[in-house]
Structure formats: structure tokens, C-alpha cells
Design a protein around this motif. Structure first.
Motif, mmCIF file in Angstrom:
data_model
loop_
_atom_site.group_PDB
_atom_site.id
_atom_site.type_symbol
_atom_site.label_atom_id
_atom_site.label_comp_id
_atom_site.label_asym_id
_atom_site.label_seq_id
_atom_site.Cartn_x
_atom_site.Cartn_y
_atom_site.Cartn_z
ATOM 1 N N LEU A 1 8.673 3.218 6.661
ATOM 2 C CA LEU A 1 7.952 2.658 7.806
ATOM 3 C C LEU A 1 8.879 1.911 8.750
ATOM 4 C CD1 LEU A 1 5.098 2.235 9.042
ATOM 5 C CD2 LEU A 1 4.967 0.113 7.722
ATOM 6 N N THR B 1 -1.718 -1.101 8.880
ATOM 7 C CA THR B 1 -0.710 -0.737 7.883
ATOM 8 C C THR B 1 0.135 -1.958 7.496
ATOM 9 O OG1 THR B 1 -0.545 1.495 8.796
ATOM 10 C CG2 THR B 1 1.261 0.758 7.377
ATOM 11 N N TYR C 1 0.788 -7.169 9.024
ATOM 12 C CA TYR C 1 0.177 -5.859 9.290
ATOM 13 C C TYR C 1 0.426 -5.402 10.724
ATOM 14 C CZ TYR C 1 -2.408 -7.267 5.116
ATOM 15 O OH TYR C 1 -2.751 -7.697 3.858
ATOM 16 N N LYS D 1 0.830 -1.212 0.000
ATOM 17 C CA LYS D 1 0.000 0.000 0.000
ATOM 18 C C LYS D 1 0.867 1.267 0.000
ATOM 19 C CE LYS D 1 -3.928 -2.209 0.104
ATOM 20 N NZ LYS D 1 -3.545 -3.463 -0.534
#
Length: 240
Positions: A152, A218, A213, A120
């Protein structure tokens, strides 16, 4: 003894007898099985029937053949429950085995459209591409290729990848991993997997695709793994 009057096929009776000997430890990993002729003489059955039983055991990973030498008992398979999300390192430690990694490559690359879709993120966003051979007691178990968004999960190094990535994400970065989905399918080893996993050409492989996740949903990791089907199997408990 073999019951020739039973409706159960003779080859299957012999197969189960050998399986029981392996499970009970009468035949240990590395032991050589008696020859087809010895089995045939012992149970007064045809060598073709013996060969059928042995071939089934080979296909199921209980034994393996060495050309010109004989048939040997395989190492026991590691059984991993599919309930609960643990890292490979955590899983091996829980079994009293020493986990290890052999880093094949570690680099930051632009995300392809498929990787970006799974994580994503935008296509061409930087992601870590990490390929490792996962070891248990120094034996290759799986070839794993992981993709993580650099933004991230910053600060990942080769040294970190020698231990548990999940521990780094949760302990060092303070990000809580919540869940993952896995897709499992069967295949045969390609040339790269043959070399890195030290298996024979066209050996059975379990292909696993995992999407991991964080608590807020996320995506933090996309992993493609090839597990040795002769050393690994997966188990799940199902309740009605």
C-alpha cells in the motif's frame, strides 16, 4: 502568604503558589527551588508540609529532584490537542520547534497476526517496521514504532522517514489520509525507553496506539508510541 485558617490544605496552597510562579515565568526551566527549610521558614510551616507540596509537583512533572543537589523547574510540557490529525513533524513546526528523528531501525518484516489484524492484511504479508525517536529542538519526546503495508505504501526509505511520512503518503503517493483512532494509557518507562528517551528509571510514560485510515477506510498505518509524560500532555475540548 499562606492562609492557615483556610479550609484549603496548607500543602496545596504552597503547591499552587509554586505552580503560579512557574506559569508566570518567575521560576524558569532549570531554576533551582528554595530548600525545604527555606520554604518552611518563609511561610512558618513544617518541612513535612513543604515536602508534601514538592512531592506533588514532582509527580505532576512541574519540577524534578537531583539527588544531593536540589529541586529544579522542569521544561514546559508540549500540549497537543486531540482534535485533528497531524503528524509529529507538522505539530512541532506549528509550535515553532525544530522536528527531528533518530532512526533506531528500519526493515521489512512479515506481519504478525496482531499487526495483520490491525492493518487488514494477511499474516506474513510484508510490512515496514520503523522505530524512531521523535525529537523537538533535538530533545527526545517519544519513541515511535510504525507498521505500514509495503504494497500500500511502496518506496519508503530511511531518507523519507527523516521527514514527514504523512507528506510522502499524500504528496508523493497521492493517497489521502482521512482519520485515525488513538488509545492513550499510562505506564512507566522500560529499560529501552529509559535509554532512548533519556529519562530516569520508572519515569511516567504515555502509551499511545494509533490506527490511521485512508479516505476509502483502508488501514494505512499502525503505530505504538511512548511519549515522555514529563514533556507532553494531551488536551481536548468537549462541547455539550
Amino acid at each position: 502568604m499562606i492562609n492557615k485558617n483556610s479550609p484549603i490544605p496548607i500543602y496545596y496552597q504552597l503547591e499552587e503558589k509554586i505552580k503560579n510562579q512557574i506559569d508566570q515565568g518567575d521560576l524558569k526551566p532549570g531554576d533551582m527551588l528554595p530548600s525545604e527549610r527555606e520554604y518552611a521558614n518563609t511561610y512558618a510551616i513544617s518541612r513535612m508540609t513543604v515536602r508534601q507540596a514538592i512531592t506533588k509537583l514532582v509527580n505532576d512533572g512541574y519540577v524534578y529532584r537531583k539527588k544531593g543537589t536540589g529541586t529544579f523547574v522542569s521544561e514546559k510540557k508540549i500540549e497537543q490537542p486531540l482534535q485533528g490529525l497531524t503528524s509529529f513533524t507538522e505539530d512541532m513546526k506549528a509550535r515553532g520547534m525544530t522536528p527531528g528523528n533518530r532512526l533506531v531501525h528500519f526493515k521489512v518484516v512479515p506481519a504478525t497476526s496482531s499487526v495483520a489484524n490491525y492493518l487488514k492484511i494477511q499474516e506474513n504479508d510484508p510490512v515496514y517496521e520503523i522505530q524512531r525517536v521523535r525529537l523537538a529542538d533535538n530533545v527526545p519526546m517519544a519513541l515511535e514504532t510504525s507498521y505500514l503495508p509495503e504494497k500500500l505504501v511502496p518506496g519508503v526509505t530511511k531518507e523519507i522517514m527523516q521527514s514527514s511520512l504523512y507528506e510522502y503518503i499524500e504528496a508523493a503517493l497521492g493517497k489521502k489520509i482521512k482519520e485515525a483512532t488513538q488509545i492513550i494509557e499510562s505506564s512507566t518507562a522500560n529499560q529501552n525507553e529509559v535509554e532512548l528517551l533519556q529519562v530516569r528509571k520508572s519515569s511516567p510514560i504515555l502509551l499511545i496506539e494509533r490506527h490511521t485510515y485512508l479516505e476509502d477506510g483502508t488501514p494505512v498505518e499502525f503505530v505504538k508510541s511512548a511519549y515522555r509524560a514529563d514533556r507532553y500532555r494531551f488536551m481536548i475540548n468537549m462541547k455539550r
